[in-house]
Write a protein that holds these residues in place. Structure first.
Motif, PDB file in Angstrom:
ATOM      1  N   ALA A 142       0.849  -1.198   0.000  1.00 32.98           N
ATOM      2  CA  ALA A 142       0.000   0.000   0.000  1.00 32.98           C
ATOM      3  C   ALA A 142       0.877   1.238   0.000  1.00 32.98           C
ATOM      4  O   ALA A 142       1.849   1.325   0.758  1.00 32.98           O
ATOM      5  N   VAL A 143       0.522   2.202  -0.855  1.00 35.66           N
ATOM      6  CA  VAL A 143       1.268   3.451  -0.945  1.00 35.66           C
ATOM      7  C   VAL A 143       0.325   4.558  -1.387  1.00 35.66           C
ATOM      8  O   VAL A 143      -0.595   4.330  -2.179  1.00 35.66           O
ATOM      9  N   GLY A 144       0.519   5.743  -0.834  1.00 35.91           N
ATOM     10  CA  GLY A 144      -0.161   6.933  -1.304  1.00 35.91           C
ATOM     11  C   GLY A 144       0.811   7.735  -2.146  1.00 35.91           C
ATOM     12  O   GLY A 144       1.979   7.880  -1.790  1.00 35.91           O
ATOM     13  N   VAL A 145       0.364   8.252  -3.276  1.00 39.47           N
ATOM     14  CA  VAL A 145       1.245   8.990  -4.186  1.00 39.47           C
ATOM     15  C   VAL A 145       0.521  10.235  -4.672  1.00 39.47           C
ATOM     16  O   VAL A 145      -0.681  10.204  -4.952  1.00 39.47           O
ATOM     17  N   ALA A 146       1.253  11.343  -4.726  1.00 43.87           N
ATOM     18  CA  ALA A 146       0.669  12.615  -5.153  1.00 43.87           C
ATOM     19  C   ALA A 146       1.700  13.392  -5.956  1.00 43.87           C
ATOM     20  O   ALA A 146       2.906  13.152  -5.856  1.00 43.87           O
ATOM     21  N   VAL A 147       1.211  14.339  -6.764  1.00 45.32           N
ATOM     22  CA  VAL A 147       2.082  15.224  -7.527  1.00 45.32           C
ATOM     23  C   VAL A 147       1.569  16.642  -7.356  1.00 45.32           C
ATOM     24  O   VAL A 147       0.356  16.874  -7.336  1.00 45.32           O
ATOM     25  N   ASP A 148       2.507  17.592  -7.174  1.00 45.90           N
ATOM     26  CA  ASP A 148       2.084  18.974  -6.977  1.00 45.90           C
ATOM     27  C   ASP A 148       2.178  19.766  -8.276  1.00 45.90           C
ATOM     28  O   ASP A 148       2.497  19.218  -9.336  1.00 45.90           O
ATOM     29  N   ALA A 252      -6.547   5.343   5.022  1.00 42.96           N
ATOM     30  CA  ALA A 252      -7.004   6.733   4.948  1.00 42.96           C
ATOM     31  C   ALA A 252      -5.908   7.687   5.402  1.00 42.96           C
ATOM     32  O   ALA A 252      -5.705   8.752   4.791  1.00 42.96           O
ATOM     33  N   ASP A 253      -5.200   7.336   6.462  1.00 40.51           N
ATOM     34  CA  ASP A 253      -4.095   8.175   6.931  1.00 40.51           C
ATOM     35  C   ASP A 253      -3.018   8.308   5.851  1.00 40.51           C
ATOM     36  O   ASP A 253      -2.456   9.393   5.643  1.00 40.51           O
ATOM     37  N   THR A 254      -2.733   7.209   5.168  1.00 43.06           N
ATOM     38  CA  THR A 254      -1.731   7.236   4.099  1.00 43.06           C
ATOM     39  C   THR A 254      -2.163   8.164   2.975  1.00 43.06           C
ATOM     40  O   THR A 254      -1.379   8.989   2.489  1.00 43.06           O
ATOM     41  N   LEU A 255      -3.415   8.059   2.562  1.00 47.99           N
ATOM     42  CA  LEU A 255      -3.905   8.904   1.466  1.00 47.99           C
ATOM     43  C   LEU A 255      -3.925  10.376   1.886  1.00 47.99           C
ATOM     44  O   LEU A 255      -3.537  11.252   1.106  1.00 47.99           O
ATOM     45  N   CYS A 256      -4.364  10.648   3.109  1.00 49.68           N
ATOM     46  CA  CYS A 256      -4.391  12.035   3.577  1.00 49.68           C
ATOM     47  C   CYS A 256      -2.979  12.612   3.679  1.00 49.68           C
ATOM     48  O   CYS A 256      -2.774  13.804   3.410  1.00 49.68           O
ATOM     49  N   ALA A 257      -2.006  11.788   4.054  1.00 52.36           N
ATOM     50  CA  ALA A 257      -0.626  12.263   4.128  1.00 52.36           C
ATOM     51  C   ALA A 257      -0.117  12.650   2.751  1.00 52.36           C
ATOM     52  O   ALA A 257       0.541  13.690   2.579  1.00 52.36           O
ATOM     53  N   ALA A 258      -0.416  11.835   1.731  1.00 47.35           N
ATOM     54  CA  ALA A 258      -0.004  12.177   0.366  1.00 47.35           C
ATOM     55  C   ALA A 258      -0.703  13.441  -0.107  1.00 47.35           C
ATOM     56  O   ALA A 258      -0.118  14.275  -0.816  1.00 47.35           O
ATOM     57  N   LEU A 259      -1.947  13.604   0.302  1.00 50.41           N
ATOM     58  CA  LEU A 259      -2.754  14.742  -0.133  1.00 50.41           C
ATOM     59  C   LEU A 259      -2.358  16.044   0.558  1.00 50.41           C
ATOM     60  O   LEU A 259      -2.660  17.132   0.064  1.00 50.41           O
ATOM     61  N   SER A 260      -1.654  15.955   1.679  1.00 50.20           N
ATOM     62  CA  SER A 260      -1.424  17.122   2.532  1.00 50.20           C
ATOM     63  C   SER A 260      -0.333  18.066   2.035  1.00 50.20           C
ATOM     64  O   SER A 260      -0.212  19.181   2.541  1.00 50.20           O
ATOM     65  N   HIS A 261       0.450  17.658   1.040  1.00 50.16           N
ATOM     66  CA  HIS A 261       1.555  18.506   0.590  1.00 50.16           C
ATOM     67  C   HIS A 261       1.028  19.748  -0.140  1.00 50.16           C
ATOM     68  O   HIS A 261       0.060  19.659  -0.910  1.00 50.16           O
TER      69      HIS A 261
END
Length: 373
Positions: A142-148, A252-261
């Protein structure tokens, strides 16, 4: 200013996962793909055989293209991208040189524009179709990934089932097996007779409980057992329900952490087998996410990691200035072919510089236009 590509421009995407690999060639967004499949990469004598897997997939893909075009010749491949599971860890451990994959793509497909990324990046691009936001990828891991907005990639968790991957198939299976072994011992706290019976069916009956020490297939066995744990939760087993709830909260914590940047748009999607096959788990995750971020837009996954690799390859062709290298997540090479290079039907292969990562990290946001592969 980049010249518009020809109408019929082929790109290739590759997805190298833990259970198998696949490649596809596309002549344009929304048009039919040619697809092949192959084995997953392995580590042999301390080195990953991913370059050999990529080479085999490319050879099979070229053969399929020849057959699909009924003798009219293999089309020129203009760009190619590969997403590889575990790329960063193998790079750090010296088991894989990502530049070797650039070389194989160039040599096998005759293209000067190549990208090599972790599969978290291609999973994100596939799930959101190239749009900005955050994606939760859940399967065995499981991994959360985001791009700014500056094309900087961020990961949350994805650390492996021993120290992370909370809520993943491997994590759920491990928690379920712990509950089964507790029941076998006669303990009460967190034990489950339901999971004990399921574990005996999945792992086999063992006198002193199930141990997976030194089993090379331990993670896949645990991930397979997650299905039994989630089925038991669906049937109302209290211990399994508690495991599912903890998994949802961790995801959910993982996804929110990726989303928080800063600079990451409030848009989320999920992808991976576990999210697709267990809708009640996904619903729990999204409920937690919206409690924390009521502003978030939840969208269905537009595609899979292979689709994301095609998105990435097409962006290399259409808007290369928007695809900067961002090591260790993404390596881009925009080489200059040898003047004598021609299309694949003559068998010629362009030569590209060994190491050239292309564009600066400060380039504009990657894939914001959001076209598919």
């Amino acid at each position: 200013m980049t010249d518009p590509p020809p109408e019929d421009t082929w790109v290739v995407g590759l997805d190298l996962g833990g259970t198998g690999s696949r490649a596809a060639a596309s002549p344009g967004p929304g048009r039919p793909h040619v697809r092949v499949e192959g084995p997953p990469p392995h580590v042999v004598d301390g080195r990953s055989d991913a370059p050999d897997v990529v080479r085999g997939l490319c050879q099979d893909l070229v053969s399929e293209l020849d057959a699909a075009r009924a003798g009219t010749g293999t089309p020129r491949v203009m760009a190619a991208a590969v997403g590889l599971r575990g790329m960063m860890a193998m790079d750090r451990a010296g088991r894989l040189d990502p530049y070797a994959l650039h070389d194989v793509l160039a040599q096998s497909l005759g293209t000067e524009r190549t990208a090599v990324s972790t599969d978290a990046v291609t999973a994100h691009l596939g799930a959101l179709g190239g749009r900005a936001g955050a994606v939760l990828v859940v399967g065995t891991g499981a991994v959360g990934v985001a791009v700014d907005e500056y094309a900087r990639w961020y990961l949350a968790d994805g650390l492996g089932f021993l120290v992370g991957d909370q809520g993943s198939g491997g994590w759920i299976g491990r928690e379920g097996l712990t509950a089964a072994n507790k029941a076998r011992d006669g303990r009460e706290d967190g034990a489950s007779q339901v999971l004990l019976r399921a574990a005996e069916q999945h792992f086999g009956r063992q006198r002193h409980g199930v141990t997976l020490d030194n089993r090379p297939d331990a993670l896949s066995l645990l991930a397979g057992f997650a299905r039994s744990v989630l089925a038991a939760a669906r049937a109302g087993d209290p211990t399994s329900v508690a495991i599912r709830a903890a998994a949802a909260k961790g995801l959910a914590d993982t996804l929110c952490a990726a989303l928080s940047h800063p600079g990451v748009e409030a848009r989320v999607a999920t992808t991976g087998r576990l999210m697709a096959k267990v809708p009640e788990l996904r619903d729990l995750v999204m409920s937690h996410v919206t409690d924390v971020r009521p502003d978030v837009e939840i969208v269905p996954a537009a595609g899979e990691p292979l689709d994301g690799a095609l998105v990435l390859a097409r962006r290399l062709l259409e808007t290369p200035e928007g695809v900067p290298s961002n090591r260790p997540f993404l390596s881009v090479r925009m080489g200059t072919p040898d003047p004598g290079a021609v299309s694949l039907e003559s068998g010629a292969v362009p030569r590209v510089p060994r190491r050239h990562d292309g564009l600066p990290d400060s380039a504009q946001a990657i894939l914001r236009a959001g076209s598919g592969g």
